[in-house]
Design a protein around this motif. Sequence first.
Motif, mmCIF file in Angstrom:
data_model
loop_
_atom_site.group_PDB
_atom_site.id
_atom_site.type_symbol
_atom_site.label_atom_id
_atom_site.label_comp_id
_atom_site.label_asym_id
_atom_site.label_seq_id
_atom_site.Cartn_x
_atom_site.Cartn_y
_atom_site.Cartn_z
ATOM 1 N N THR A 12 0.831 -1.215 0.000
ATOM 2 C CA THR A 12 0.000 0.000 0.000
ATOM 3 C C THR A 12 0.857 1.253 0.000
ATOM 4 O O THR A 12 0.511 2.241 -0.634
ATOM 5 C CB THR A 12 -0.956 0.033 1.206
ATOM 6 N N HIS A 13 1.997 1.195 0.665
ATOM 7 C CA HIS A 13 2.876 2.361 0.711
ATOM 8 C C HIS A 13 3.561 2.601 -0.633
ATOM 9 O O HIS A 13 3.633 3.734 -1.105
ATOM 10 C CB HIS A 13 3.916 2.188 1.819
ATOM 11 N N GLU A 14 4.063 1.546 -1.263
ATOM 12 C CA GLU A 14 4.809 1.707 -2.507
ATOM 13 C C GLU A 14 3.914 1.820 -3.740
ATOM 14 O O GLU A 14 4.163 2.640 -4.612
ATOM 15 C CB GLU A 14 5.792 0.553 -2.681
ATOM 16 N N LEU A 15 2.906 0.980 -3.829
ATOM 17 C CA LEU A 15 2.067 0.988 -5.033
ATOM 18 C C LEU A 15 1.074 2.136 -5.065
ATOM 19 O O LEU A 15 0.815 2.710 -6.121
ATOM 20 C CB LEU A 15 1.323 -0.337 -5.174
ATOM 21 N N PHE A 16 0.512 2.444 -3.926
ATOM 22 C CA PHE A 16 -0.542 3.458 -3.892
ATOM 23 C C PHE A 16 -0.102 4.753 -3.235
ATOM 24 O O PHE A 16 -0.888 5.685 -3.123
ATOM 25 C CB PHE A 16 -1.782 2.898 -3.177
ATOM 26 N N GLY A 17 1.134 4.816 -2.768
ATOM 27 C CA GLY A 17 1.629 6.021 -2.120
ATOM 28 C C GLY A 17 0.886 6.367 -0.851
ATOM 29 O O GLY A 17 0.729 7.538 -0.522
ATOM 30 N N ALA A 18 0.421 5.373 -0.162
ATOM 31 C CA ALA A 18 -0.373 5.586 1.054
ATOM 32 C C ALA A 18 0.532 6.073 2.178
ATOM 33 O O ALA A 18 1.331 5.317 2.722
ATOM 34 C CB ALA A 18 -1.081 4.298 1.441
ATOM 35 N N ASP A 19 0.400 7.352 2.505
ATOM 36 C CA ASP A 19 1.199 7.926 3.588
ATOM 37 C C ASP A 19 0.613 7.626 4.958
ATOM 38 O O ASP A 19 1.232 7.910 5.976
ATOM 39 C CB ASP A 19 1.311 9.443 3.399
ATOM 40 N N TRP A 20 -0.577 7.052 4.996
ATOM 41 C CA TRP A 20 -1.228 6.743 6.267
ATOM 42 C C TRP A 20 -0.747 5.429 6.875
ATOM 43 O O TRP A 20 -1.144 5.083 7.983
ATOM 44 C CB TRP A 20 -2.745 6.720 6.094
ATOM 45 N N VAL A 21 0.110 4.688 6.152
ATOM 46 C CA VAL A 21 0.652 3.439 6.699
ATOM 47 C C VAL A 21 1.573 3.789 7.869
ATOM 48 O O VAL A 21 2.466 4.624 7.721
ATOM 49 C CB VAL A 21 1.424 2.651 5.622
ATOM 50 N N GLY A 23 4.544 4.076 10.357
ATOM 51 C CA GLY A 23 5.979 3.925 10.129
ATOM 52 C C GLY A 23 6.556 2.667 10.743
ATOM 53 O O GLY A 23 7.501 2.088 10.216
ATOM 54 N N TRP A 24 5.985 2.218 11.853
ATOM 55 C CA TRP A 24 6.523 1.024 12.498
ATOM 56 C C TRP A 24 6.301 -0.223 11.648
ATOM 57 O O TRP A 24 7.042 -1.190 11.760
ATOM 58 C CB TRP A 24 5.958 0.847 13.904
ATOM 59 N N LEU A 25 5.291 -0.219 10.760
ATOM 60 C CA LEU A 25 5.089 -1.355 9.854
ATOM 61 C C LEU A 25 6.123 -1.374 8.732
ATOM 62 O O LEU A 25 6.358 -2.406 8.118
ATOM 63 C CB LEU A 25 3.688 -1.313 9.240
ATOM 64 N N LEU A 26 6.735 -0.223 8.465
ATOM 65 C CA LEU A 26 7.762 -0.143 7.429
ATOM 66 C C LEU A 26 9.170 -0.287 8.002
ATOM 67 O O LEU A 26 10.148 -0.220 7.273
ATOM 68 C CB LEU A 26 7.642 1.190 6.678
ATOM 69 N N ASN A 27 9.277 -0.505 9.301
ATOM 70 C CA ASN A 27 10.558 -0.665 9.965
ATOM 71 C C ASN A 27 11.252 -1.940 9.466
ATOM 72 O O ASN A 27 10.665 -3.022 9.492
ATOM 73 C CB ASN A 27 10.340 -0.736 11.482
ATOM 74 N N HIS A 28 12.499 -1.802 9.060
ATOM 75 C CA HIS A 28 13.243 -2.948 8.509
ATOM 76 C C HIS A 28 13.430 -4.053 9.539
ATOM 77 O O HIS A 28 13.403 -5.236 9.196
ATOM 78 C CB HIS A 28 14.602 -2.500 7.994
ATOM 79 N N TRP A 29 13.631 -3.678 10.796
ATOM 80 C CA TRP A 29 13.848 -4.683 11.835
ATOM 81 C C TRP A 29 12.583 -5.492 12.099
ATOM 82 O O TRP A 29 12.659 -6.701 12.313
ATOM 83 C CB TRP A 29 14.341 -4.019 13.122
ATOM 84 N N LEU A 30 11.433 -4.822 12.082
ATOM 85 C CA LEU A 30 10.169 -5.545 12.252
ATOM 86 C C LEU A 30 9.929 -6.486 11.080
ATOM 87 O O LEU A 30 9.536 -7.639 11.267
ATOM 88 C CB LEU A 30 8.999 -4.565 12.391
#
Length: 120
Positions: A12-21, A23-30
């Motif tokens: 959703t972040h990359e394909l649709f540019g959803a800025d509402w995702v 940040g902790w879901l995009l964390n590399h460690w998670l």
Amino acid sequence: MLTLPVLFAVMTHELFGADWVPGWLLNHWLQLALITPVMFYTGRPIHSTGWLALRHRGADMNSLITLGTSAAYGYSLLVTLAPGLLPSEVRKVYFRGGRGDPHPDPVGPVAGGPCRGRYR
């Protein structure tokens, strides 16, 4: 189930540019923590037969999945553990490469069997 948050957040972040995702879901460690069990536990049957096929200089779908997911996981691991080794413009993780690829495909061997004899 472990891959769903990574799949949802990254796509959703990359394909649709959803800025509402969040940040902790995009964390590399998670993402590393969620994808590692899928890669090595769930994907173990695929990877063991994939590496075996490559060791015997053969290629099948398992070896292709193994090469692709291992390359994506290894590169993402490098970016997560040692980001300073790579230029900033190429520090992108691909943990979603292991999102669902290492799974058994019950249709492939059945559908591919008749074709193999025909095209050899």
